[in-house]
Design an enzyme around this catalytic site. Structure first.
Site, short mmCIF file in Angstrom:
data_model
loop_
_atom_site.label_atom_id
_atom_site.label_comp_id
_atom_site.label_asym_id
_atom_site.label_seq_id
_atom_site.Cartn_x
_atom_site.Cartn_y
_atom_site.Cartn_z
N PHE A 1 -4.29 2.83 14.81
CA PHE A 1 -5.02 4.02 14.02
C PHE A 1 -5.99 3.33 13.19
O PHE A 1 -6.34 2.07 13.33
CB PHE A 1 -3.89 4.28 12.90
CG PHE A 1 -2.65 5.26 13.40
CD1 PHE A 1 -1.87 5.07 14.39
CD2 PHE A 1 -2.86 6.46 12.83
CE1 PHE A 1 -0.98 6.06 14.79
CE2 PHE A 1 -2.13 7.61 13.17
CZ PHE A 1 -1.25 7.36 14.21
N LYS B 1 -10.84 -4.52 18.15
CA LYS B 1 -9.51 -5.02 18.29
C LYS B 1 -9.33 -4.86 19.77
O LYS B 1 -7.93 -5.17 20.29
CB LYS B 1 -8.79 -4.10 17.44
CG LYS B 1 -9.01 -4.19 16.15
CD LYS B 1 -8.02 -3.49 14.92
CE LYS B 1 -8.51 -3.51 13.74
NZ LYS B 1 -7.41 -4.05 12.73
N LYS C 1 9.36 -17.16 -10.37
CA LYS C 1 8.81 -15.82 -11.08
C LYS C 1 7.29 -16.46 -11.84
O LYS C 1 7.78 -17.37 -12.74
CB LYS C 1 9.48 -15.17 -11.73
CG LYS C 1 8.92 -14.13 -12.57
CD LYS C 1 9.98 -13.36 -13.35
CE LYS C 1 9.28 -12.30 -14.12
NZ LYS C 1 10.01 -11.84 -15.17
N LYS D 1 -13.71 -0.37 15.41
CA LYS D 1 -12.37 -0.88 15.24
C LYS D 1 -11.87 -0.91 16.76
O LYS D 1 -11.09 -1.90 17.20
CB LYS D 1 -11.51 -0.11 14.30
CG LYS D 1 -11.23 -0.50 12.93
CD LYS D 1 -10.49 0.05 12.17
CE LYS D 1 -10.74 -0.29 10.68
NZ LYS D 1 -10.01 0.62 9.60
N ASN E 1 0.74 -1.25 0.26
CA ASN E 1 0.04 -0.02 0.03
C ASN E 1 0.78 1.31 -0.03
O ASN E 1 2.02 1.24 0.11
CB ASN E 1 -1.08 -0.14 1.21
CG ASN E 1 -0.29 -0.17 2.49
OD1 ASN E 1 0.70 0.77 2.86
ND2 ASN E 1 -0.50 -1.17 3.18
N ILE F 1 -2.19 -7.72 14.07
CA ILE F 1 -1.42 -7.68 14.89
C ILE F 1 -1.76 -6.64 16.21
O ILE F 1 -1.53 -6.99 17.28
CB ILE F 1 -0.14 -6.65 14.36
CG1 ILE F 1 0.46 -7.59 13.18
CG2 ILE F 1 0.97 -6.74 15.47
CD1 ILE F 1 1.33 -6.71 12.25
N ASP G 1 -4.17 -6.60 5.07
CA ASP G 1 -5.24 -7.23 5.68
C ASP G 1 -5.16 -8.64 4.95
O ASP G 1 -5.42 -9.84 5.70
CB ASP G 1 -6.68 -6.68 5.38
CG ASP G 1 -6.93 -5.56 6.34
OD1 ASP G 1 -6.45 -5.37 7.41
OD2 ASP G 1 -7.44 -4.58 5.88
O1 PMT Z 1 2.92 6.05 6.61
P1 PMT Z 1 2.24 7.37 6.29
O2 PMT Z 1 2.69 7.53 4.75
O3 PMT Z 1 2.77 8.34 6.83
O4 PMT Z 1 0.96 7.42 6.44
C1 PMT Z 1 0.35 7.00 7.63
C2 PMT Z 1 -0.95 6.08 7.81
C3 PMT Z 1 -1.93 6.52 7.06
C4 PMT Z 1 -0.58 4.75 7.30
C5 PMT Z 1 -1.36 5.94 9.43
O5 PMT Z 1 -1.73 7.10 9.88
C6 PMT Z 1 -2.63 4.90 9.65
O6 PMT Z 1 -3.42 5.34 9.32
N1 PMT Z 1 -2.06 3.71 9.97
C7 PMT Z 1 -2.91 2.64 10.01
C8 PMT Z 1 -3.23 2.23 8.60
C9 PMT Z 1 -4.43 0.96 8.62
O7 PMT Z 1 -3.68 -0.17 8.27
O8 PMT Z 1 -5.33 1.07 9.31
P2 PMT Z 1 -6.59 -0.05 9.34
O9 PMT Z 1 -7.92 0.83 9.40
O10 PMT Z 1 -6.55 -0.98 8.18
O11 PMT Z 1 -5.96 -0.93 10.60
C10 PMT Z 1 -6.47 -0.38 12.05
C11 PMT Z 1 -5.37 -0.75 12.73
O12 PMT Z 1 -5.09 -2.15 12.86
C12 PMT Z 1 -4.18 -0.13 12.46
O13 PMT Z 1 -3.35 0.32 13.84
C13 PMT Z 1 -3.25 -1.07 11.78
O14 PMT Z 1 -1.92 -1.24 12.18
C14 PMT Z 1 -3.82 -2.39 12.63
N2 PMT Z 1 -3.76 -3.68 11.89
C15 PMT Z 1 -4.58 -3.62 10.73
C16 PMT Z 1 -4.34 -5.01 9.91
C17 PMT Z 1 -3.66 -6.16 10.34
N3 PMT Z 1 -3.55 -7.21 9.92
N4 PMT Z 1 -2.98 -5.86 11.73
C18 PMT Z 1 -3.24 -4.47 12.30
O15 PMT Z 1 -2.25 -4.68 13.23
#
Ligand code: PMT
Length: 402
Positions: free
Chosen positions: A324, A342, A287, A338, A209, A306, A277
């Protein structure tokens, strides 16, 4: 200036003890109040009379002295200090500190203290290089103990190498820097995730991403600047590792999870990484080739979450878990959902719709969602977001050092 700052100087038994006399003089010149503890061995190198004359105070040496104990017990000795400086810190005293011994007044004052401690090691180069000393120093570093030096040069034993105590001017500069710095998270451990993950399709292609790691790296920098021992687990980014931060570089979500679990226990975890995800089930070992039979079909399977895994740990859940939420619609409602799903304490929701510049840009607009409600932060640079978050974390987790 160090006007009125109270320094407890512990002088251990090494030839460098003579430099401590100069340190006392310089500290006093800068306005500090200096109280001294000498080990028995230190008496062999400098006299208590010289130390008492320069510090203009009684010198404390004996754990079992009735007069010392009645006038100034070991608890009060450290309680009435703003900073404890051990100079010279010999290999022996460092080992006793690491082991938590209380076998003389110096070791007992250190063990009975919750004050910040700075050591200025001084020893022979072989002792400095010994794995036992290395392990002891690592233990002290984990506890947030500050260190100045040693330097390299001709040692008292005639050998040349590392182990020479820092000069009094250097130790003084470190003490002055300590008093101007912000240590609100000293003694705390922080885990931060940052950047994207890469999920392989085959050895040359991956799913990922647009995360640049700017936000996560800025958060790690802000926590380290407040004195937290900070582990940054990051996917591939162009960002520089912030000073004082321990970087663990990973690629996939599963590697990120393993690195996060290995970093536990921590006091606070901030999950800013954009974790994929899904990953490709059975990534190809070779390849993928165009073989005239059309495009390959990729089957995706879910990655571990995580944030949820860390927030639901039983015995070593961090005291504060911050996630986040990267949303393109219904930002607050999705962030609330969320947070509940979580099991984290706070969610920092941000709008990542195209055009906002949140992914990869330098600015961010945060909505902090916690058990009490939602707090809308104005648009800020990612550095400002990080500092504000670090301030909030420091208020929630006060320093272990008083
Ligand atoms: O890196 P930059 O360019 O500075 O951009 C910052 C950002 C937009 C990436 C950052 O501010 C941000 O929003 N990070 C979280 C991105 C994300 O994956 O969001 P989500 O809504 O999909 O996930 C929610 C939370 O679960 C996040 O804390 C993520 O780290 C966590 N997660 C998600 C999926 C997964 N399989 N494991 C996780 O721990």
């Amino acid at each position: 200036m160090l006007d009125g700052r109270r320094v407890l100087l512990i002088i251990a038994g090494g030839i460098a003890a003579y430099k401590s006399l100069e340190l006392i003089r310089r500290l006093r010149d800068r306005g500090a109040r200096v109280r001294c503890v000498m080990t028995r061995a230190a008496h062999q190198f400098v006299t208590p009379l010289a130390v008492a004359s320069l510090s203009e105070d009684k010198v404390y040496s004996d754990l079992f002295s009735l007069t010392d104990e009645s006038e100034m017990g070991h608890i009060r000795l450290s309680r009435e200090a703003d900073l404890i400086v051990v100079a010279p810190a010999t290999a022996d005293l460092i080992a006793r500190m690491a082991a938590g011994l209380a076998d003389d007044l110096a070791a007992t004052a250190l063990l009975a203290s919750d004050k910040p401690v700075m050591i200025a090691p001084a020893m022979n180069a072989q002792m400095w290089a010994h794995p036992a000393t290395e392990a002891n120093l690592a233990t002290l570093a984990r506890r947030g103990i500050l260190r100045v030096g040693p330097g390299a040069g001709l040692l008292a034993c005639g050998e040349v190498g590392l182990g020479r105590m820092a000069e009094p001017a250097e130790i003084l500069a470190a003490i002055e820097a300590f008093f101007v710095a912000d240590h609100r998270l000293a003694g705390r451990r922080a885990l931060v995730t940052s950047g994207p993950t890469r999920e392989p399709i085959d050895p040359v292609r991956y799913l990922s991403n647009y995360s640049s790691g700017k936000q996560g790296h800025a958060i790690a920098a802000a926590l380290a600047a407040l004195g937290a021992e900070t582990v940054l687990v990051s996917g591939p980014t162009q960002e520089r590792t912030p000073p004082g931060v321990c970087l663990v570089a990973v690629e996939s979500a599963r590697e990120m999870l393993a690195a996060c679990e290995a970093a536990l226990p921590v006091d606070v975890a901030v999950m800013a990484a954009a974790v994929a995800d899904w990953r490709v089930e059975g990534a190809a070992a070779q390849k993928l080739k165009k073989n005239g039979e059309g495009a390959p079909v990729l089957r995706l399977v879910e990655n571990p979450d995580i944030l949820a895994t860390i927030a639901r740990r039983r015995n070593d859940r961090p005291a504060l878990v911050v996630g986040f939420a990267a949303e393109t619609e219904n930002i607050i409602a999705n962030a609330r959902a969320k947070r509940a799903k979580k099991g984290c304490d706070w969610v920092l929701a941000n709008d990542v719709s195209p055009g906002t510049g949140t992914f990869g840009g330098d600015r961010n607009t945060i909505h902090l969602v916690d058990a009490d409600g939602v707090e809308d932060w104005p648009v800020m640079t990612k550095t400002e977001v990080a500092r504000r978050l670090a301030d909030r974390i420091a208020a929630r987790l006060p320093s272990r050092i008083h």
